[in-house]
Scaffold this active site. Structure first.
Site, mmCIF file in Angstrom:
data_model
loop_
_atom_site.group_PDB
_atom_site.id
_atom_site.type_symbol
_atom_site.label_atom_id
_atom_site.label_comp_id
_atom_site.label_asym_id
_atom_site.label_seq_id
_atom_site.Cartn_x
_atom_site.Cartn_y
_atom_site.Cartn_z
ATOM 1 N N SER A 144 0.763 -1.163 -0.030
ATOM 2 C CA SER A 144 0.048 0.050 0.168
ATOM 3 C C SER A 144 0.874 1.208 0.037
ATOM 4 C CB SER A 144 -0.977 0.037 1.175
ATOM 5 O OG SER A 144 -1.360 1.486 1.565
ATOM 6 N N TYR B 145 -1.779 -0.085 10.102
ATOM 7 C CA TYR B 145 -1.802 -0.700 8.737
ATOM 8 C C TYR B 145 -0.706 -0.275 7.991
ATOM 9 C CZ TYR B 145 -3.459 -0.876 3.874
ATOM 10 O OH TYR B 145 -3.835 -1.119 2.621
HETATM 11 P P1 NAD Z 1 -11.412 -6.129 -0.010
HETATM 12 O O1 NAD Z 1 -11.678 -5.874 1.386
HETATM 13 O O2 NAD Z 1 -12.232 -6.132 -1.337
HETATM 14 O O3 NAD Z 1 -10.567 -7.490 -0.165
HETATM 15 C C1 NAD Z 1 -9.853 -8.061 0.758
HETATM 16 C C2 NAD Z 1 -9.937 -9.622 1.062
HETATM 17 O O4 NAD Z 1 -8.945 -10.122 2.012
HETATM 18 C C3 NAD Z 1 -11.257 -10.174 1.010
HETATM 19 O O5 NAD Z 1 -11.289 -11.156 0.159
HETATM 20 C C4 NAD Z 1 -11.096 -10.744 2.609
HETATM 21 O O6 NAD Z 1 -12.063 -11.940 2.741
HETATM 22 C C5 NAD Z 1 -9.809 -11.069 2.573
HETATM 23 N N1 NAD Z 1 -9.446 -11.432 3.971
HETATM 24 C C6 NAD Z 1 -9.551 -10.413 4.908
HETATM 25 N N2 NAD Z 1 -9.038 -10.944 6.093
HETATM 26 C C7 NAD Z 1 -8.640 -12.449 5.856
HETATM 27 C C8 NAD Z 1 -8.243 -13.254 6.663
HETATM 28 N N3 NAD Z 1 -8.199 -13.251 8.087
HETATM 29 N N4 NAD Z 1 -7.972 -14.488 6.058
HETATM 30 C C9 NAD Z 1 -8.279 -14.549 4.559
HETATM 31 N N5 NAD Z 1 -8.830 -13.552 3.983
HETATM 32 C C10 NAD Z 1 -8.797 -12.365 4.572
HETATM 33 O O7 NAD Z 1 -10.050 -5.069 -0.393
HETATM 34 P P2 NAD Z 1 -9.097 -4.935 -1.567
HETATM 35 O O8 NAD Z 1 -9.112 -3.461 -1.779
HETATM 36 O O9 NAD Z 1 -9.142 -5.849 -2.512
HETATM 37 O O10 NAD Z 1 -7.707 -5.361 -0.724
HETATM 38 C C11 NAD Z 1 -6.945 -6.152 -1.358
HETATM 39 C C12 NAD Z 1 -5.444 -5.681 -0.532
HETATM 40 O O11 NAD Z 1 -5.252 -4.387 -1.274
HETATM 41 C C13 NAD Z 1 -5.274 -5.615 0.566
HETATM 42 O O12 NAD Z 1 -4.167 -6.030 1.075
HETATM 43 C C14 NAD Z 1 -5.257 -4.018 0.980
HETATM 44 O O13 NAD Z 1 -4.449 -3.850 2.181
HETATM 45 C C15 NAD Z 1 -4.628 -3.665 -0.435
HETATM 46 N N6 NAD Z 1 -4.811 -2.030 -0.869
HETATM 47 C C16 NAD Z 1 -6.265 -1.768 -0.998
HETATM 48 C C17 NAD Z 1 -6.184 -0.494 -1.334
HETATM 49 C C18 NAD Z 1 -7.757 0.053 -1.685
HETATM 50 O O14 NAD Z 1 -7.781 1.415 -1.625
HETATM 51 N N7 NAD Z 1 -8.646 -0.685 -1.936
HETATM 52 C C19 NAD Z 1 -5.169 0.464 -1.192
HETATM 53 C C20 NAD Z 1 -4.083 -0.001 -1.125
HETATM 54 C C21 NAD Z 1 -3.719 -1.416 -0.663
#
Ligand code: NAD
Length: 255
Positions: free
Chosen positions: A146, A159
């Site tokens: 991130s 985070y």
């Molecule tokens: P999202 O919430 O759509 O997806 C997150 C996924 O992680 C979900 O499928 C959830 O079931 C899974 N998850 C959470 N806890 C878990 C656990 N204990 N065991 C197994 N699975 C688990 O969010 P996203 O935006 O797709 O996030 C994906 C990655 O991208 C994350 O690592 C997040 O930190 C990173 N990210 C997201 C953003 C954003 O703006 N959306 C920005 C920077 C980084």
């Protein structure tokens, strides 16, 4: 500029055996679909999103198989790698996208918030790396970091720390596991997924105003970078951190 489904086709991804975590939602789901669409065999880890995982399974019959696991515990990480290898007949690539983002002002930080964040985002990365690297003979590990890990984030130091740790983990493992396994990171800025939905609802305009490319990324924008790192087109890259943020971290002229 409008966003599209991830379209890059890398011929060498055909038949590659890939474990994608967080594959029932957001970036993980986009990566799983893009990889399966490129001909890879995908084990799609999910936790709560069974119906989304089933839908993806139906979209790519025989090429995308769902595997349930809780990755906040070591045993879940061990289980998901074992079951993926069983289902795919081996493993070439790991794409670790599963993660959580919660509020955490330091003056109110609880042990539970801190520990859950590091277990889910950071410890899982180590356990999955250990398990996957024992079984991959030639391939790659790709993590989703991130911009918070690159530049810090007020109100989310837990985070930011959990993702910042991935940067030095990737730098270390890239050297330790070379030359057979490449290890890379993609660090997105704001991406339109369920994770960011609430924040975007209240402040999308001000978020976009700070992004030079003037848009919030779609999950497929991130999947596109992951496809590149998964493919042989990035064969001389290891230990890199691709910042997929529309230029949000570029130093701005001040004054
Ligand atoms: P999202 O919430 O759509 O997806 C997150 C996924 O992680 C979900 O499928 C959830 O079931 C899974 N998850 C959470 N806890 C878990 C656990 N204990 N065991 C197994 N699975 C688990 O969010 P996203 O935006 O797709 O996030 C994906 C990655 O991208 C994350 O690592 C997040 O930190 C990173 N990210 C997201 C953003 C954003 O703006 N959306 C920005 C920077 C980084």
């Amino acid at each position: 500029m409008t966003s599209k489904k991830a379209t890059a086709i890398y011929q060498d991804l055909k038949g590659k055996r890939v474990l994608v975590t967080g594959a029932s939602s957001g970036i993980g789901l986009a990566c799983a679909r893009a990889l399966a669409g490129s001909g890879a065999m995908v084990a799609a880890q999910y936790l709560n999103g069974k119906s989304a995982a089933e839908k993806a399974e139906k979209e790519f019959p025989g090429r995308l198989l769902k595997v349930r696991a809780d990755l906040s515990e070591e045993k879940g990480c061990v289980k998901v790698v074992g079951e993926s290898i069983k289902a795919l007949g081996g493993l070439d690539l790991l794409v670790h996208s599963a993660g959580i983002w919660t509020d955490g002002p330091i003056r109110e930080m609880t042990r539970e918030t801190l520990e859950t964040t590091f277990k889910t985002n950071t410890f899982s990365s180590y356990y999955l790396s250990r398990e996957a690297s024992r079984r991959i003979t030639r391939g790659g590990l790709i993590f989703i970091g991130s911009t918070a890990g690159q530049r810090g984030e007020p109100g989310h130091s837990h985070y930011a720390g959990s993702k910042g740790a991935l940067q030095s983990m990737v730098l270390s493992l890239a050297q330790e596991l070379a030359p057979s396994i490449r290890v890379n990171l993609v660090s997105p800025g704001w991406v339109r997924t369920p994770m960011s939905e609430e924040a975007l609802r209240s402040r999308e305009k001000s978020i976009i105003s700070a992004v030079p490319l003037k848009r919030v990324a779609e999950a497929d924008d991130v999947a596109e970078a992951v496809l590149f790192l998964a493919s042989n087109s990035s064969r001389h890259l290891t230990g890199v951190d691709i910042c997929c943020s529309g230029g949000a971290l570029l130093p701005m002229p001040r004054g």
